[in-house]
Design a protein around this motif. Structure first.
Motif, PDB file in Angstrom:
ATOM      1  N   ARG A 228       0.817  -1.218   0.000  1.00 31.55           N
ATOM      2  CA  ARG A 228       0.000   0.000   0.000  1.00 31.55           C
ATOM      3  C   ARG A 228       0.845   1.261   0.000  1.00 31.55           C
ATOM      4  O   ARG A 228       0.484   2.266  -0.613  1.00 31.55           O
ATOM      5  N   ASN A 229       1.968   1.238   0.735  1.00 35.65           N
ATOM      6  CA  ASN A 229       2.767   2.457   0.873  1.00 35.65           C
ATOM      7  C   ASN A 229       4.212   2.086   1.188  1.00 35.65           C
ATOM      8  O   ASN A 229       4.569   0.903   1.225  1.00 35.65           O
ATOM      9  N   ARG A 230       5.012   3.092   1.434  1.00 31.68           N
ATOM     10  CA  ARG A 230       6.449   2.901   1.650  1.00 31.68           C
ATOM     11  C   ARG A 230       6.832   2.723   3.122  1.00 31.68           C
ATOM     12  O   ARG A 230       8.009   2.779   3.468  1.00 31.68           O
ATOM     13  N   LYS A 231       5.877   2.508   4.014  1.00 32.26           N
ATOM     14  CA  LYS A 231       6.156   2.575   5.451  1.00 32.26           C
ATOM     15  C   LYS A 231       7.084   1.473   5.950  1.00 32.26           C
ATOM     16  O   LYS A 231       7.994   1.735   6.730  1.00 32.26           O
TER      17      LYS A 231
ATOM     18  N   ALA B 147      -4.913  -6.159 -13.557  1.00 26.94           N
ATOM     19  CA  ALA B 147      -3.479  -6.247 -13.861  1.00 26.94           C
ATOM     20  C   ALA B 147      -3.106  -7.627 -14.370  1.00 26.94           C
ATOM     21  O   ALA B 147      -1.920  -7.922 -14.570  1.00 26.94           O
ATOM     22  N   ALA B 148      -4.124  -8.467 -14.604  1.00 25.67           N
ATOM     23  CA  ALA B 148      -3.874  -9.850 -15.003  1.00 25.67           C
ATOM     24  C   ALA B 148      -3.899  -9.992 -16.520  1.00 25.67           C
ATOM     25  O   ALA B 148      -4.801  -9.467 -17.195  1.00 25.67           O
TER      26      ALA B 148
ATOM     27  N   THR C 108      11.697  -7.331  -9.037  1.00 24.98           N
ATOM     28  CA  THR C 108      12.001  -6.457 -10.164  1.00 24.98           C
ATOM     29  C   THR C 108      11.712  -5.005  -9.808  1.00 24.98           C
ATOM     30  O   THR C 108      12.458  -4.093 -10.150  1.00 24.98           O
ATOM     31  N   ASP C 109      10.603  -4.803  -9.106  1.00 23.35           N
ATOM     32  CA  ASP C 109      10.196  -3.466  -8.679  1.00 23.35           C
ATOM     33  C   ASP C 109       9.184  -3.617  -7.553  1.00 23.35           C
ATOM     34  O   ASP C 109       8.590  -4.687  -7.372  1.00 23.35           O
ATOM     35  N   ILE C 110       8.998  -2.528  -6.801  1.00 19.44           N
ATOM     36  CA  ILE C 110       7.968  -2.479  -5.767  1.00 19.44           C
ATOM     37  C   ILE C 110       6.896  -1.505  -6.233  1.00 19.44           C
ATOM     38  O   ILE C 110       7.203  -0.366  -6.617  1.00 19.44           O
ATOM     39  N   ILE C 111       5.648  -1.939  -6.202  1.00 22.01           N
ATOM     40  CA  ILE C 111       4.532  -1.106  -6.613  1.00 22.01           C
ATOM     41  C   ILE C 111       3.805  -0.615  -5.364  1.00 22.01           C
ATOM     42  O   ILE C 111       3.339  -1.425  -4.557  1.00 22.01           O
ATOM     43  N   TYR C 112       3.745   0.713  -5.209  1.00 22.73           N
ATOM     44  CA  TYR C 112       3.068   1.319  -4.063  1.00 22.73           C
ATOM     45  C   TYR C 112       1.690   1.767  -4.533  1.00 22.73           C
ATOM     46  O   TYR C 112       1.555   2.741  -5.279  1.00 22.73           O
ATOM     47  N   THR C 113       0.652   1.067  -4.098  1.00 22.97           N
ATOM     48  CA  THR C 113      -0.666   1.308  -4.668  1.00 22.97           C
ATOM     49  C   THR C 113      -1.283   2.638  -4.237  1.00 22.97           C
ATOM     50  O   THR C 113      -2.242   3.091  -4.868  1.00 22.97           O
TER      51      THR C 113
ATOM     52  N   THR D 222       0.498   4.466  -7.244  1.00 21.82           N
ATOM     53  CA  THR D 222       0.171   3.933  -8.568  1.00 21.82           C
ATOM     54  C   THR D 222      -0.755   2.731  -8.404  1.00 21.82           C
ATOM     55  O   THR D 222      -0.316   1.681  -7.913  1.00 21.82           O
ATOM     56  N   PRO D 223      -2.023   2.856  -8.770  1.00 21.50           N
ATOM     57  CA  PRO D 223      -2.908   1.683  -8.710  1.00 21.50           C
ATOM     58  C   PRO D 223      -2.312   0.537  -9.518  1.00 21.50           C
ATOM     59  O   PRO D 223      -1.651   0.754 -10.555  1.00 21.50           O
TER      60      PRO D 223
END
Length: 343
Positions: free
Chosen positions: A191-194, A246-247, A208-213, A216-217
């Motif tokens: 959800r966030n960077r906490k 996202a599928a 590969t990467d972290i997605i913070y919803t 970025t949804p």
């Protein structure tokens, strides 16, 4: 001996109770370590409407055995399966011990892992070498089995693009398993960077990467292939439907997260689900399987359990540890209760 009890909302108490006597098919173990699981947090939040013993990610030392116990002996260090299959029911005999509902385990325990001693059916006990896997680190094997069950349920293939939603200990291990199995890209979704510790470890485990919803949804992320082929959800059910966008065509979405009341119900566009040929699969690691395979994964360096265990504490500090996970978990990944001699 001392044993801990929990009751909603986040109430804890310790009681002095007699050391339990082991039956003919049981062993008495001295609890050396017990990990704090997300289900323990759920018990403190909503489940434990009356006082209950808790804790199921356990390692210990055998102190006494019943007359029918031959798979372990006094002095053995043991891992504890939170649930075992019976080996005799129709499901077991038909080759599906994963569907056995007749085995022994957590739901029958009167005294659980946040205690000084407990008795366990012989079926639940697996000897291990604490010189190779420490007592605290050994508690990670039970949730690793959960992650492995999720991984198998998702059926990840070489060169798949994978998203792992939720980066608790199980999500982190699932992410690492996907990468080790040859997934092309593995994305951690939070959800966030906490929780900086979990995000850092996800990257070390090969994300590969972290997605913070919150920024970025998931459906708006620029995946190279437009979406992902496999999704492992270790977050509450409410997020499941949001992953469908996202599928990729024919994607598999597998999940283990639970919630209660209305929050345990999801709804989605069945036509969209149908035309994209999606599959939604439930992973539920009861009975607890794959302990030998998990020990192999540790021995072979696939999963570094030392990086997962971030804090240890004595039994008397259990309430403090639980509240830390609830209120300030920025630096915590896995907290484990251990005997004083291990601190």
């Amino acid at each position: 001996m001392k044993t801990a009890y929990v009751k909603v909302p986040f109430q804890f108490k310790f009681e002095d109770v007699p050391v339990p006597k082991c039956g003919s098919n049981e062993a008495l173990i001295k609890v050396m370590a017990c990990g704090v699981c997300g289900s323990d947090m759920n018990a403190a939040r909503v489940e434990a409407q009356d006082w209950q013993s808790f804790g199921h990610e356990i390692t210990g030392v055998v102190m006494e055995t019943g007359e029918n116990v031959s798979n372990v002996k006094v002095g053995d260090s043991v891992l504890v399966e939170s649930g075992s299959y019976c080996g005799t029911c129709a499901q077991c005999r038909n080759g599906r011990p994963d569907l056995c509902a007749s085995g022994t385990g957590l739901f029958q325990w009167k005294i659980c892992g946040f205690s000084e001693y407990m008795t366990l059916d012989k079926q639940c006990l697996i000897p291990f070498d604490p010189e190779k896997i420490g007592y605290a680190q050994g508690t990670v094997i039970e949730p690793m089995g959960v992650a492995l069950d999720l991984f198998y349920t998702t059926d990840i293939k070489f060169q798949d693009d994978v998203a792992v939603v939720g980066l608790g200990p199980i999500g982190l291990m699932a992410l690492r398993l996907a990468k080790a199995a040859g997934a092309r890209n593995v994305y951690g979704v939070v959800r966030n960077r906490k929780n900086t510790a979990r995000i850092k470890l996800a990257k070390e485990f090969g994300a590969t990467d972290i997605i913070y919803t919150d920024e970025t949804p998931l459906e708006a992320y620029p995946f190279p292939a437009g979406g992902v082929d496999k999704i492992m959800v270790t977050a509450p059910p409410s997020v499941i439907a949001s992953t469908f966008r996202a599928a990729n065509l024919g994607a598999v979405i597998a999940y283990i997260g639970i919630d209660y009341g209305d929050r345990g119900t999801i709804s989605f566009d069945a036509n969209y689900f149908h035309y994209k040929k999606l599959q939604l699969r439930a992973s539920y690691a009861v009975p607890a399987l794959y302990f030998p395979r998990c020990m192999e994964l540790i021995a072979d360096g696939v999963i570094d359990v030392d990086k997962l265990v971030t804090s240890t504490f004595p039994l008397e500090d259990l309430e403090k540890a639980m509240c830390t996970l609830r209120d300030d978990k920025e630096k915590e990944i896995k907290m484990v209760m251990v005997r004083p001699e291990l601190l």
